[in-house]
Design a protein around this motif. Sequence first.
Motif, PDB file in Angstrom:
ATOM      1  N   TRP A   4     -13.395  32.169  30.647  1.00  0.00           N
ATOM      2  CA  TRP A   4     -12.527  31.219  31.352  1.00  0.00           C
ATOM      3  C   TRP A   4     -12.032  30.089  30.454  1.00  0.00           C
ATOM      4  N   ASN A   5     -12.164  30.213  29.127  1.00  0.00           N
ATOM      5  CA  ASN A   5     -11.551  29.185  28.284  1.00  0.00           C
ATOM      6  C   ASN A   5     -10.049  29.439  28.160  1.00  0.00           C
TER       7      ASN A   5
ATOM      8  N   ALA B   2     -17.207  31.989  28.354  1.00  0.00           N
ATOM      9  CA  ALA B   2     -16.005  31.943  27.526  1.00  0.00           C
ATOM     10  C   ALA B   2     -14.820  32.703  28.115  1.00  0.00           C
TER      11      ALA B   2
ATOM     12  N   ASP C 223     -11.367  24.847  29.112  1.00  0.00           N
ATOM     13  CA  ASP C 223     -12.498  24.863  28.183  1.00  0.00           C
ATOM     14  C   ASP C 223     -13.725  24.194  28.817  1.00  0.00           C
TER      15      ASP C 223
ATOM     16  N   ALA D  26     -15.195  26.733  31.045  1.00  0.00           N
ATOM     17  CA  ALA D  26     -15.921  27.749  30.274  1.00  0.00           C
ATOM     18  C   ALA D  26     -17.321  27.290  29.903  1.00  0.00           C
TER      19      ALA D  26
END
Length: 612
Positions: A152-153, A150, A142, A145
């Motif tokens: 990569w969250n 997002a 997170d 991200a």
Amino acid sequence: MWSVVLLTVVLSFEYAATTKTNTRNGPSVRRNTSLPSIFDYIVLGGGIGGSVVANRLSASSQYTVLLLEAGTNVEDELSVSIPRNWMSNIPSSLSRNDLMGPNEPVVTYDISKRRLSSGKTLGGTSTINTQMYVRGNSLDYDIWAKQVGADWNYQNLLPYFKRVETSPRYAKNPTYHGSTGPLRLSPGGYEPPEDMLIVQACQALNMTFVEDWNGAQQIISPFGSVGFHEFTILNGTRQTAFGAYIRPVLNRNNLWVQDSSLVSKVNFDVSKRRAISVDWYDLETREAHTTSAKKEIIVSLGSLRSPQLLLLSGIGNTIELNKLGIPVIQDLPGVGENLQDHVITTGLWNVDSSSPFPMPPGSIINQAAWDLFNYNRTGILASSSSRTNVFIRTKFQPVNDSRPDIQVIIRTPNGNSLWALAYLLQPNSRGRVTLASRDPTDAPIVQMNYFSDPASHDVNTLMEGIRRVNQIFSTVPMHNSGFHSFSNLSDDIEFKNYLYGNKSSTANSNSGDHFTGTCKMGIDSIAVVDPRLRVRGIVGLRVIDASIMPFITSGNTQAPVYMIGEKGAQMILDDNNSTGTSAASSLHRSYNFSIVIIFYLVFYISTLIKQH
């Protein structure tokens, strides 16, 4: 052309100057037919990231894929397949054994402490590591991200983690685990009940037992958590990236695996800012090659060698490249910067001599252990040696950061001593990787810069971590009668001398071999790849390995790299799904066109014959 000639001369000299070259321990993975000169995709590096990418890109016959790896196939070697052998593999020829520079600003290391291990085989570091499978903390991703978007969250990465694995934890927790992935996980083959003493000691300090920290939560209590590792071990055998992702698909007609192949340079069409081919040297035949990529070249050489290749290819800091006379293709000052690692230290405690711990059955590697392993692949040889893991939140971790900042591996209590190894999980210090020369056979210069952060966050956190372990060992179940590694655990000066070393003694800290961050993903000034892992300013070139991590994860790093491989491969497939044509389809069209021409010629000739 001249670069290939020069490479041949340089590497032939290197070969002649040393009697060592790659030794083929396992069966060859090469084909008996000649290698094509053009592929759709070329994957550089057969470690975790490269193995995943090569598998996924070749899953459809639509694309041709070449995987180049400097090491060889060692999958069936007992030194690799027996899980407990990792300790002898780390310093062996299966590792690159790069060295950090001799002039670290804080620590003093002898040659053994300067060694940096990363695998040089098909399977890469998955053939020599401790096989511990830890995703890290959901907050790690997170935080990524927030910098890169997002995509990569953690919630968006969870499907890729699940895609990797076949886990026994799926039955209880299908939301967080996979049941059909190539990589098989297990608790390992050795589960001594004495490890529960460590669990009881942690629980006495309000640390929660977490059955599955690759599940919903890595840590529950504000003090920390304790639990048992999940391993890349199945039926007493190490599971490697090569064994899971490549060996089962070697019969694919569109996948070529070329081991003993040292990549020296990526070539570009400068006018189009596009990566077009790769120079590489065959360590077996001692021949230089240039192979072209119609779509993309994927660099997956790890956090020490991926930046080295980019720099050798003219991508990096212009000033540094000019010093070595390397023509600049793209000025990216972040290449090789942002190096992060989990620096580690160990501690030893004495046990009350009046009540030593009994030796757990089967804990000694003797003939009985070998007999058990050969009979059913269980026992101490089927394990990584330590399955108990503790995640600790020290007083230095901000209140709004729920992650642990120390990871501790604790050996099964036995005899008159207790032993623990502590990792610093979120270091503030940053190292760098630079070139030693233009010679691709020269190892890069690696500066780790451990404990160099101005606020002393790193050393204070690691000291606090060992002191927290001392509290765990001071509970009733552990029979601790005193810290043994040095005289006064509460003395900061003595503790720092222990960690740093001096002119008369080497430091009692060293690399955790969890190198990350040197081709950082992001949109800031030192980012090397964008959020889709494309090298900034260059078409047709990506990096997919641990080097793209903006920040290191909270735990052993192999699980995140498997995920990065899965996500990176999917990005490539998505980005290329509706653009261009593949080399395979081009060959197919060329073949069909040739048939049409031949048919026409035959028809024309036969008509002429009839007319005469």
